[in-house]
Write an enzyme that holds these catalytic residues in place. Structure first.
Site, short mmCIF file in Angstrom:
data_model
loop_
_atom_site.label_atom_id
_atom_site.label_comp_id
_atom_site.label_asym_id
_atom_site.label_seq_id
_atom_site.Cartn_x
_atom_site.Cartn_y
_atom_site.Cartn_z
CG ASN A 171 -1.73 1.27 1.19
OD1 ASN A 171 -2.50 1.51 0.56
ND2 ASN A 171 -1.33 2.39 2.45
CD GLU A 172 -1.68 5.92 0.13
OE1 GLU A 172 -1.09 6.31 1.25
OE2 GLU A 172 -2.72 6.19 -0.16
CE1 TYR A 243 -9.21 8.70 0.72
CE2 TYR A 243 -6.69 8.73 0.47
CZ TYR A 243 -8.05 8.05 0.76
OH TYR A 243 -8.08 6.92 1.16
CD GLU A 291 -6.41 3.92 0.27
OE1 GLU A 291 -6.28 5.27 0.85
OE2 GLU A 291 -5.50 3.25 0.60
O1 AHR Z 1 -7.86 5.30 3.65
C1 AHR Z 1 -6.85 6.33 4.64
C2 AHR Z 1 -5.58 6.20 4.36
O2 AHR Z 1 -5.42 6.72 3.18
C3 AHR Z 1 -4.86 4.82 3.76
O3 AHR Z 1 -4.51 4.00 4.97
C4 AHR Z 1 -3.85 4.97 3.17
O4 AHR Z 1 -3.48 4.08 2.33
C5 AHR Z 1 -4.27 6.33 2.82
O5 AHR Z 1 -3.10 7.35 2.80
#
Ligand code: AHR
Length: 494
Positions: A171-172, A243, A291
């Site tokens: 992840n990331e 996001y 995400e």
């Molecule tokens: O969804 C919240 C966080 O956002 C996750 O853990 C991470 O992968 C991202 O930075």
């Protein structure tokens, strides 16, 4: 204001992969403990899962749920969440400065997913661990052999394999906030070798490689190309995360979020195709936008949280009307890119930047973002059609030529037709003319709109229905108006 929306039968973007309506449950805050799982709760089932939560998730029809993280997975020992619950260790979770009790692990989560009607999308720890633990986890979950990890699963009460098909290679891993973050080549090699062993254990699985954590990352581009060059043969999807924020409280700017998403998708798809050409390969790497959401409301509250609590209330963004409209517009963008985006996960599903909220020991309530997610998931299945809009546009400080109207038409499998549309104008309603060749005999049977005068209005446990979509009246002439600042679903039937 007036605008025209065009689409026609047989002019397809692609058949929609239902997994674009996926979501995400991380061991973070109250997503698991107090979210999907609360043994003492009055709605808890035999395994302690809240049935009030399950009911809402089933309503959305979430096809796939990513698990167990997120940042959490990069320090996770999956073995801690298996076997006798009383013997499971309590551990520090360095990702969220919390305490993890391990009362839920893959044993329970795969059962929860079955009850929710979802598939599990499983992430492995490539932060503090590597290929060895990842391939053991595939064996534990999917193998039918008479070997150590498959036998462990049987000893833990699961004779049949979990058959988890989709796996995330970490992840990331590009983010300095990640436990065990990597340089592009370090990750590329690790993803390649871990993926290779995982597929040697189970050749039916599909692998998602980490892309950049956001298009603003300093290694964006270099990261994707390096990973693709090294791991092309092993991987099936490249992941995207982003996001969207409204820090400045500038709604007009915030409404351009879906343009940022669209550009990101097109850039990553182009990189996948660039390396495909470089390798003269027949294989296409598709995208997993695993995400995406609006996330910024809880930033300040989270800084004040005490460390090392069990299931503290973290990332509990309270979403307002404009967030709901933006989430609806992001779903339109995912649909418009259905030829490349095959998996997408609204991050997340319960309590943590989530459409569904719970009160510990109490009730459940739905956020503004629940509604576009629910309506699009339920009605946006079938084939996405190439959809064009002729409309005016506006400029903001950061973006030029933002079209007031964005829309996508979906030809549903049952012969119905659904159009999802937004009006970004903060001042004017928009009268729409529809040019829909091949669908001339269709008429509007339903128009649902998420709109209102107060963009900051939101729901809460005490005011659950403050912001809900309205069903608009349909006139006989079939005219269509999109209210100013609105997200809309328009259903057609013959
Ligand atoms: O969804 C919240 C966080 O956002 C996750 O853990 C991470 O992968 C991202 O930075």
């Amino acid at each position: 204001m007036k605008a025209k929306i065009f689409f026609e039968k047989n002019s397809e973007v692609s058949k929609i992969d239902n997994r674009i309506y996926g979501s995400f449950i991380e061991h973070l805050g109250r997503a698991v403990y107090g979210g999907i799982y609360e043994p003492g709760h009055e709605t808890a089932d035999d395994m302690g899962f809240r049935q009030d939560v399950l009911k809402e998730i089933k309503k959305i029809n979430v096809p796939i749920v990513r698990y167990p993280g997120g940042n959490f997975v990069s320090g996770y020992n999956w073995e801690d969440g298996t076997g006798d619950k009383a013997a499971r260790p309590k551990k520090l979770d360095l990702a969220w400065s919390s305490v993890e009790t391990n009362q839920i692990g893959i044993d329970e989560f795969q059962e929860w997913a079955k009850r929710a009607g979802s598939e599990v999308m499983m992430a492995v720890n490539l932060g503090t661990r590597g290929a060895e633990e990842a391939k053991n986890l595939v064996e534990y979950c999917n193998s039918t052999t008479d070997t150590y990890y498959a036998n462990k699963r049987r000893a833990n009460g699961f004779d049949k394999p979990f058959k988890i098909k989709t796996w995330c290679l970490g992840n990331e891993m590009d983010g300095p906030w990640q436990m065990g973050s990597k340089k592009p080549m370090e990750y590329a090699r690790l993803a390649c070798e871990s993926g290779k062993l995982m597929k040697w254990v189970d050749s039916d699985i599909e692998l998602v490689a980490c892309g950049s954590s956001a298009p603003t990352m300093p290694t964006f581009g270099e990261w994707e190309r390096t990973v693709l060059r090294e791991a092309y043969d092993q991987i099936d999807y490249m992941s995207l995360h982003n996001y969207y924020r409204n820090d400045k409280g500038d709604t007009a700017e915030f409404f351009a979020s879906s343009m940022i998403m669209d550009r990101f998708i097109k850039d990553v798809a182009a990189m996948c195709d660039e390396i495909k050409a470089e390798k003269n390969s027949d294989k296409t790497i598709n995208l997993s936008f695993d995400e995406w959401n609006v996330w910024f409301h809880s930033d300040e509250a989270d800084k004040k949280q005490e460390k090392w609590q069990i299931a503290p209330p973290l990332l509990e963004d309270i979403y307002d009307l404009q967030d709901g409209i933006v989430v609806g517009s992001l779903l339109i963008t995912l649909l418009k890119n259905a030829d490349r985006v095959k998996i997408a996960c609204l991050a997340q599903l319960v309590n943590v930047i989530a459409p569904i909220m719970t009160v510990n020991g109490g009730d459940i309530w739905l956020q503004t973002i629940f509604y576009p997610y629910y309506y699009t998931s339920v009605n946006g299945r079938g084939t996405a059609l190439v959809t064009k809009c002729e409309c005016g546009s506006y400029d903001t400080e950061e973006h030029k030529n933002i079209p007031y109207i964005d829309a996508v038409a979906v030809e549903n499998e049952d012969g119905k037709l659904t159009v999802f549309a937004i009006n970004r104008s903060l001042e004017e309603n928009c009268e729409i003319t529809l040019d829909m060749k091949g669908f001339e005999d269709y008429r509007i049977v339903k128009h649902v709109s998420l709109e209102g005068d107060d963009m900051t209005a939101h729901n809460s446990a005490d005011n659950k229905k403050n912001v809900i979509p309205t069903e608009k009246s349909i006139d006989g002439a079939g005219s269509l108006t999109l209210s100013k600042a609105s997200w809309n679903m328009i259903c057609f039937e013959k």
